[in-house]
Design an enzyme around this catalytic site. Structure first.
Site, PDB file in Angstrom:
ATOM      1  N   CYS A 148      14.398 -25.658   4.887  1.00  0.00           N
ATOM      2  CA  CYS A 148      13.356 -25.482   4.856  1.00  0.00           C
ATOM      3  C   CYS A 148      12.575 -26.708   3.099  1.00  0.00           C
ATOM      4  O   CYS A 148      13.234 -26.898   2.612  1.00  0.00           O
ATOM      5  CB  CYS A 148      11.969 -24.492   4.627  1.00  0.00           C
ATOM      6  N   CYS A 158       8.002 -24.411  -2.848  1.00  0.00           N
ATOM      7  CA  CYS A 158       7.099 -22.833  -2.626  1.00  0.00           C
ATOM      8  C   CYS A 158       7.706 -22.189  -2.572  1.00  0.00           C
ATOM      9  O   CYS A 158       9.200 -21.895  -3.037  1.00  0.00           O
ATOM     10  CB  CYS A 158       7.021 -23.607  -1.279  1.00  0.00           C
ATOM     11  N   GLN A 206       2.347  -4.332   9.718  1.00  0.00           N
ATOM     12  CA  GLN A 206       3.611  -4.866   9.212  1.00  0.00           C
ATOM     13  C   GLN A 206       3.215  -5.953   9.651  1.00  0.00           C
ATOM     14  O   GLN A 206       3.091  -6.493  10.570  1.00  0.00           O
ATOM     15  CB  GLN A 206       4.987  -3.673   9.832  1.00  0.00           C
ATOM     16  N   TYR A 262       0.214   8.257   3.658  1.00  0.00           N
ATOM     17  CA  TYR A 262       0.263   6.740   3.233  1.00  0.00           C
ATOM     18  C   TYR A 262       0.229   6.035   4.653  1.00  0.00           C
ATOM     19  O   TYR A 262       1.160   5.388   4.765  1.00  0.00           O
ATOM     20  CB  TYR A 262       0.949   5.960   2.558  1.00  0.00           C
ATOM     21  N   GLU A 311      -4.684   8.216   4.360  1.00  0.00           N
ATOM     22  CA  GLU A 311      -4.208   6.768   4.190  1.00  0.00           C
ATOM     23  C   GLU A 311      -5.638   6.455   3.046  1.00  0.00           C
ATOM     24  O   GLU A 311      -6.703   7.571   3.817  1.00  0.00           O
ATOM     25  CB  GLU A 311      -4.415   6.360   5.720  1.00  0.00           C
ATOM     26  N   ASP A 334       4.905   6.896   3.351  1.00  0.00           N
ATOM     27  CA  ASP A 334       5.296   5.255   2.917  1.00  0.00           C
ATOM     28  C   ASP A 334       4.573   4.329   2.498  1.00  0.00           C
ATOM     29  O   ASP A 334       3.292   4.150   2.294  1.00  0.00           O
ATOM     30  CB  ASP A 334       5.228   4.629   4.717  1.00  0.00           C
ATOM     31  N   CYS A 360       9.061   0.278   0.435  1.00  0.00           N
ATOM     32  CA  CYS A 360       9.640  -1.007  -0.339  1.00  0.00           C
ATOM     33  C   CYS A 360       9.957  -1.270  -1.219  1.00  0.00           C
ATOM     34  O   CYS A 360       9.634  -2.977  -1.515  1.00  0.00           O
ATOM     35  CB  CYS A 360       8.335  -2.111   0.886  1.00  0.00           C
TER      36      CYS A 360
HETATM   37  N1  SAH Z   1       2.407   3.515   6.510  1.00  0.00           N
HETATM   38  C1  SAH Z   1       1.810   2.395   6.950  1.00  0.00           C
HETATM   39  C2  SAH Z   1       1.304   1.473   5.690  1.00  0.00           C
HETATM   40  C3  SAH Z   1       2.211   1.648   4.466  1.00  0.00           C
HETATM   41  S1  SAH Z   1       1.437   0.401   3.284  1.00  0.00           S
HETATM   42  C4  SAH Z   1       2.802   1.133   7.976  1.00  0.00           C
HETATM   43  O1  SAH Z   1       3.939   1.641   8.330  1.00  0.00           O
HETATM   44  O2  SAH Z   1       1.826   0.562   8.620  1.00  0.00           O
HETATM   45  C5  SAH Z   1       0.717   1.817   2.245  1.00  0.00           C
HETATM   46  C6  SAH Z   1      -0.550   1.990   2.857  1.00  0.00           C
HETATM   47  O3  SAH Z   1      -0.500   3.450   1.481  1.00  0.00           O
HETATM   48  C7  SAH Z   1      -1.775   0.743   2.225  1.00  0.00           C
HETATM   49  O4  SAH Z   1      -2.851   1.503   3.233  1.00  0.00           O
HETATM   50  C8  SAH Z   1      -2.549   1.672   0.948  1.00  0.00           C
HETATM   51  O5  SAH Z   1      -3.649   1.851   1.910  1.00  0.00           O
HETATM   52  C9  SAH Z   1      -2.167   3.443   1.198  1.00  0.00           C
HETATM   53  N2  SAH Z   1      -2.156   3.967  -0.582  1.00  0.00           N
HETATM   54  C10 SAH Z   1      -2.048   3.623  -1.613  1.00  0.00           C
HETATM   55  N3  SAH Z   1      -2.385   4.536  -1.844  1.00  0.00           N
HETATM   56  C11 SAH Z   1      -2.386   5.107  -1.048  1.00  0.00           C
HETATM   57  C12 SAH Z   1      -2.978   7.300  -1.923  1.00  0.00           C
HETATM   58  N4  SAH Z   1      -3.319   7.036  -2.970  1.00  0.00           N
HETATM   59  N5  SAH Z   1      -2.930   7.944  -1.458  1.00  0.00           N
HETATM   60  C13 SAH Z   1      -3.279   7.461   0.260  1.00  0.00           C
HETATM   61  N6  SAH Z   1      -3.311   6.439   0.997  1.00  0.00           N
HETATM   62  C14 SAH Z   1      -2.820   5.653  -0.408  1.00  0.00           C
END
Ligand code: SAH
Length: 474
Positions: free
Chosen positions: A75, A81, A303, A332, A353, A402, A429
């Protein structure tokens, strides 16, 4: 006047190893030096920015020898960047370091017995892999220090504005981007054409220090289905200018299936509390993972690497060992994508969530996919996941979790230990917080599978999936 301490420069330092967060390390007489922008094998003169007893931090002032591992970054914006900081490493080496980091975290932080860590699942497509990019338009263009130093002040170009990515460390400056390799065309074409249009028509760029100016941000989302959504964020409520820009975009890029604009008069760039207006199209795009469809609105979370999301979710589904009879909790859960993805192999999905809009999307996505065995709940996992909740919806056979980078809340971990689901799949992550949580779970769970996944080639970000099983007593 206090005397300024002289800068410490270490000469001819051999970089020995990769650390974390994109930094490498050198060890000098037992002291660890974290060095940015270098890779193992480089020999550098390092200027220290921090110097503690056991460790120091710095950046390369001069490269005396480049590592044999290095390859030519593809790049033109590399180095300026802050996006893909690992392009100088061959992809296989990037994967090796990511794998090593997962191993290190599990060994040093979790300190639990481990199975063999499966080879990291690399991406087959390592460029143009993102379905979402966000560009900033600013009156201030970032010019690297070295370039600035060699410039005659009178030669400084008079600029109306720049379009690209935020410059790291400068909240008001933007790294001008001509071609970004993170998303397939027409993304670059759109951004460059919009910029040209703004300059030619004397539309101003946003000045975030003084909070004036028209063009602020542009988000482009391109799904694997071919649907293309663009949301233009402006800092002035000027209907004529908005109309002109929209007309220009519709005429120039008929491939945009949904075009929106958002008037953001606030001081910050977040649009979560703003109202995007649909100018053309249905207001969302459809993304597809296997046979499942997901509706993505301008504010939805999804994602960002669709192809690797499919890989990540398939691994998650395999690790969940589903046979159709289990009650699965998707903690999550975001917009419900994991729950939906595994739903046909489960008896019931219970998603939890925090963000209401994400849960609305999750419910809509379930309907869109004709899924009737999934329910989604809004709230903090530590408030929602009570004994009553588990009694009401059924004891979990499998828990998929997650969490964001911070990892799970300790209270949730305690609840999980209490509830004793036979199997947990932990998608993360951030391998460091995941390792910490695994140490807590060790009281009752053993790690049975570990599978790192690379969702973000050329960056140092790592995703890791771990399967944990309830230890049998005795
Ligand atoms: N599993 C999903 C999102 C993962 S990202 C996927 O694969 O797309 C993590 C998520 O956790 C986010 O959507 C965020 O809003 C949520 N989150 C963060 N803290 C939280 C909490 N204390 N209780 C419930 N959800 C939460």
């Amino acid at each position: 006047m206090r005397k300024k301490k002289p800068a410490i420069i270490l000469k001819d330092v051999l970089v020995n190893d990769y650390a974390a967060e994109g930094k490498s390390i050198a060890r000098i007489e037992g002291k660890v030096i974290f060095i940015e922008k270098s890779v193992p094998g480089d020999i550098v003169d390092v200027k220290l920015t921090k110097n503690k007893k056991d460790w120091a931090e710095g950046y390369p002032l001069e490269f005396k020898k480049y590592s044999n591992d290095r390859v030519e970054p593809f790049c033109e914006h590399f180095g300026v960047c802050g996006g893909c900081i690992w392009q100088m490493l061959p992809y296989q080496k990037q994967l090796l370091y990511k794998h090593q980091q997962v191993t290190d975290n599990l060994q040093r932080i979790a300190k639990v017995p481990l199975p063999e860590i499966l080879p990291i699942k690399g991406a087959t497509i390592t460029t143009n892999y993102r379905n979402k990019l966000e560009f900033t338009f600013s009156t201030k263009k970032f010019i690297p220090f070295e370039e600035m130093r060699n410039m005659d002040k009178s030669e400084m170009p008079e600029i109306k504005g720049a379009a690209g990515f935020h410059a790291r460390g400068f909240f008001d400056k933007v790294v001008e981007i001509e071609t970004c390799h993170l998303q397939a065309e027409p993304t670059n074409k759109i951004r460059n054409a919009v910029k040209k249009f703004l300059i030619e028509n004397d539309f101003s760029f946003y000045d975030i220090r003084n909070h004036v100016g028209f063009m602020r941000n542009m988000m482009v989302r391109l799904a694997t289905t071919g649907e293309l959504m663009v949301n233009v964020v402006v800092g002035e409520n000027n209907p004529e200018k908005i109309e002109q820009l929209m007309q220009f975009m519709v005429a120039s890029f008929p491939e945009i299936t949904t075009l929106l604009y958002t008037v953001n008069l606030k001081f910050n760039d977040s649009i979560f509390d703003q109202n995007p207006i649909v100018y053309k199209g249905k207001g969302y795009i459809i993304e597809q993972l296997e046979n499942y469809q997901f509706k993505i609105s301008p504010k939805s979370f999804f994602q960002t690497n669709t192809k690797q999301a499919e890989t990540l979710y398939s691994i998650t589904r395999d690790f969940a060992e589903l046979n159709g009879s289990q009650i699965v909790y998707d903690l999550y859960g975001g917009t419900g994508s994991i729950g939906i993805f595994v739903s046909n192999k489960a008896k019931k999905i219970i998603g939890v969530e925090l963000i209401k809009e994400a849960v609305d999307d999750a419910r809509e996505n379930a309907t869109l996919n004709k899924i009737s065995n999934a329910e989604f709940f809004v709230g903090d996992v530590i408030d929602i996941c009570t004994d009553d909740f588990f009694t009401k919806h059924g004891r979990p056979d499998v828990i998929i979790t997650d969490p964001p980078r911070a990892g799970m809340h300790e209270k949730l971990v305690r609840k999980l230990l209490d509830i004793e689901a036979p199997l947990i799949v932990y998608v993360s992550c951030n391998p460091a917080t995941q390792a910490r949580d695994i140490a807590w779970l060790d009281e009752k769970y053993e790690v049975t599978k570990v599978q790192p996944v690379d969702m973000f080639p050329h960056t140092h970000h790592i995703e890791n999936v771990v399967q944990l099983k309830l230890k049998t007593s005795g």
